[in-house]
Write a protein that holds these residues in place. Sequence first.
Motif, short mmCIF file in Angstrom:
data_model
loop_
_atom_site.label_atom_id
_atom_site.label_comp_id
_atom_site.label_asym_id
_atom_site.label_seq_id
_atom_site.Cartn_x
_atom_site.Cartn_y
_atom_site.Cartn_z
N ILE A 26 25.38 28.31 93.55
CA ILE A 26 25.98 28.21 94.89
C ILE A 26 24.81 28.35 95.86
CG2 ILE A 26 27.63 29.20 96.52
CD1 ILE A 26 29.02 30.50 94.03
N ALA A 27 24.42 27.22 96.47
CA ALA A 27 23.25 27.18 97.35
C ALA A 27 22.04 27.70 96.57
CB ALA A 27 23.50 27.93 98.65
N LEU A 28 21.44 28.80 96.99
CA LEU A 28 20.27 29.35 96.30
C LEU A 28 20.63 30.44 95.29
CD1 LEU A 28 17.80 29.57 99.31
CD2 LEU A 28 17.92 27.81 97.53
N VAL A 29 21.91 30.72 95.14
CA VAL A 29 22.36 31.77 94.23
C VAL A 29 22.66 31.17 92.85
CG1 VAL A 29 24.16 33.48 93.80
CG2 VAL A 29 23.35 33.08 96.13
N ARG A 30 22.15 31.82 91.81
CA ARG A 30 22.42 31.43 90.43
C ARG A 30 23.12 32.59 89.73
NH1 ARG A 30 19.84 26.86 89.44
NH2 ARG A 30 19.89 26.89 87.17
N LEU A 31 24.30 32.34 89.20
CA LEU A 31 25.07 33.37 88.50
C LEU A 31 25.17 33.01 87.02
CD1 LEU A 31 27.99 33.69 91.06
CD2 LEU A 31 26.06 35.23 90.79
N LYS A 32 24.82 33.96 86.17
CA LYS A 32 24.96 33.77 84.73
C LYS A 32 26.45 33.68 84.39
CE LYS A 32 20.63 34.04 83.70
NZ LYS A 32 19.95 32.81 83.36
N ARG A 33 26.78 32.85 83.40
CA ARG A 33 28.17 32.68 83.00
C ARG A 33 28.29 32.71 81.49
NH1 ARG A 33 29.56 27.17 84.41
NH2 ARG A 33 31.60 27.62 83.63
N MET A 34 29.46 33.19 81.05
CA MET A 34 29.78 33.19 79.63
C MET A 34 31.25 32.80 79.47
SD MET A 34 27.80 36.44 78.13
CE MET A 34 27.61 35.61 76.58
N GLU A 35 31.53 32.08 78.40
CA GLU A 35 32.93 31.85 78.02
C GLU A 35 33.27 32.92 77.00
OE1 GLU A 35 35.25 27.99 76.97
OE2 GLU A 35 34.36 28.79 75.13
N VAL A 36 34.28 33.72 77.32
CA VAL A 36 34.70 34.82 76.46
C VAL A 36 36.14 34.54 76.01
CG1 VAL A 36 35.09 37.30 76.33
CG2 VAL A 36 33.20 36.41 77.72
N THR A 37 36.35 34.58 74.71
CA THR A 37 37.71 34.36 74.19
C THR A 37 38.19 35.63 73.48
OG1 THR A 37 36.88 33.39 72.15
CG2 THR A 37 37.46 31.87 73.90
N LEU A 38 39.45 35.91 73.68
CA LEU A 38 40.13 36.98 72.96
C LEU A 38 41.06 36.28 71.97
CD1 LEU A 38 41.08 39.35 75.91
CD2 LEU A 38 38.98 39.28 74.59
N ALA A 39 40.88 36.58 70.71
CA ALA A 39 41.68 35.94 69.67
C ALA A 39 42.22 37.01 68.72
CB ALA A 39 40.84 34.93 68.90
N TYR A 40 43.32 36.68 68.07
CA TYR A 40 44.01 37.66 67.23
C TYR A 40 44.37 37.02 65.90
CZ TYR A 40 44.33 39.69 71.81
OH TYR A 40 44.01 40.17 73.04
N SER A 41 44.28 37.82 64.84
CA SER A 41 44.70 37.34 63.53
C SER A 41 46.22 37.30 63.48
CB SER A 41 44.15 38.24 62.43
OG SER A 41 44.67 39.54 62.54
N ASP A 42 46.73 36.52 62.55
CA ASP A 42 48.18 36.49 62.34
C ASP A 42 48.65 37.89 61.99
OD1 ASP A 42 48.38 33.78 62.81
OD2 ASP A 42 48.14 33.24 60.69
N GLY A 43 49.80 38.26 62.47
CA GLY A 43 50.36 39.57 62.16
C GLY A 43 50.21 40.59 63.27
N VAL A 44 49.36 40.30 64.27
CA VAL A 44 49.21 41.23 65.40
C VAL A 44 50.38 40.98 66.35
CG1 VAL A 44 47.77 41.94 67.34
CG2 VAL A 44 46.69 41.26 65.19
N PRO A 45 51.21 42.00 66.59
CA PRO A 45 52.38 41.79 67.46
C PRO A 45 51.98 41.51 68.92
CG PRO A 45 52.27 44.09 66.70
CD PRO A 45 51.15 43.35 66.05
N VAL A 46 52.88 40.89 69.63
CA VAL A 46 52.65 40.52 71.02
C VAL A 46 52.27 41.73 71.87
CG1 VAL A 46 53.76 39.57 73.08
CG2 VAL A 46 54.16 38.51 70.86
N GLU A 47 52.92 42.85 71.64
CA GLU A 47 52.64 44.05 72.44
C GLU A 47 51.20 44.53 72.23
OE1 GLU A 47 55.19 44.07 70.04
OE2 GLU A 47 56.69 43.37 71.47
N ALA A 48 50.72 44.49 70.99
CA ALA A 48 49.35 44.92 70.69
C ALA A 48 48.34 43.95 71.30
CB ALA A 48 49.14 45.03 69.17
N ARG A 49 48.65 42.65 71.27
CA ARG A 49 47.78 41.65 71.91
C ARG A 49 47.69 41.91 73.41
NH1 ARG A 49 48.26 35.96 68.98
NH2 ARG A 49 48.79 36.68 66.91
#
Length: 100
Positions: A61-84
């Motif tokens: 953004i103009a002269l500003v450079r911001l580091k970026r990362m793509e972060v994913t949260l993933a769950y194995s089968d069997g993890v209930p919706v509430e715990a996710r």
Amino acid sequence: MTIFNTDVALDMSCTERELLRWVDMIASLFPKCGTGDSYADFALEGGTARIAWKLLPDRVIALVRLKRMEVTLAYSDGVPVEARAHFSKQFQMHTLRGGG
């Protein structure tokens, strides 16, 4: 073999060092059960949660450079919706930054 289903994908403005500090803070709430160069696994009720990341191009953004990362949260089968939802909320609360 554990199969992970992606639940949340985030575009975060942070460095890998910052993200690793946040991952360590999450480990104080959920036991860490595995790590790699670009992921960390945590034991949850019914299975495993994975935080995975990869570098993205800097946001410029103009002269500003911001580091970026793509972060994913993933769950194995069997993890209930509430715990996710609880794990996702805790991660996002630990990574919030103040704003005006």
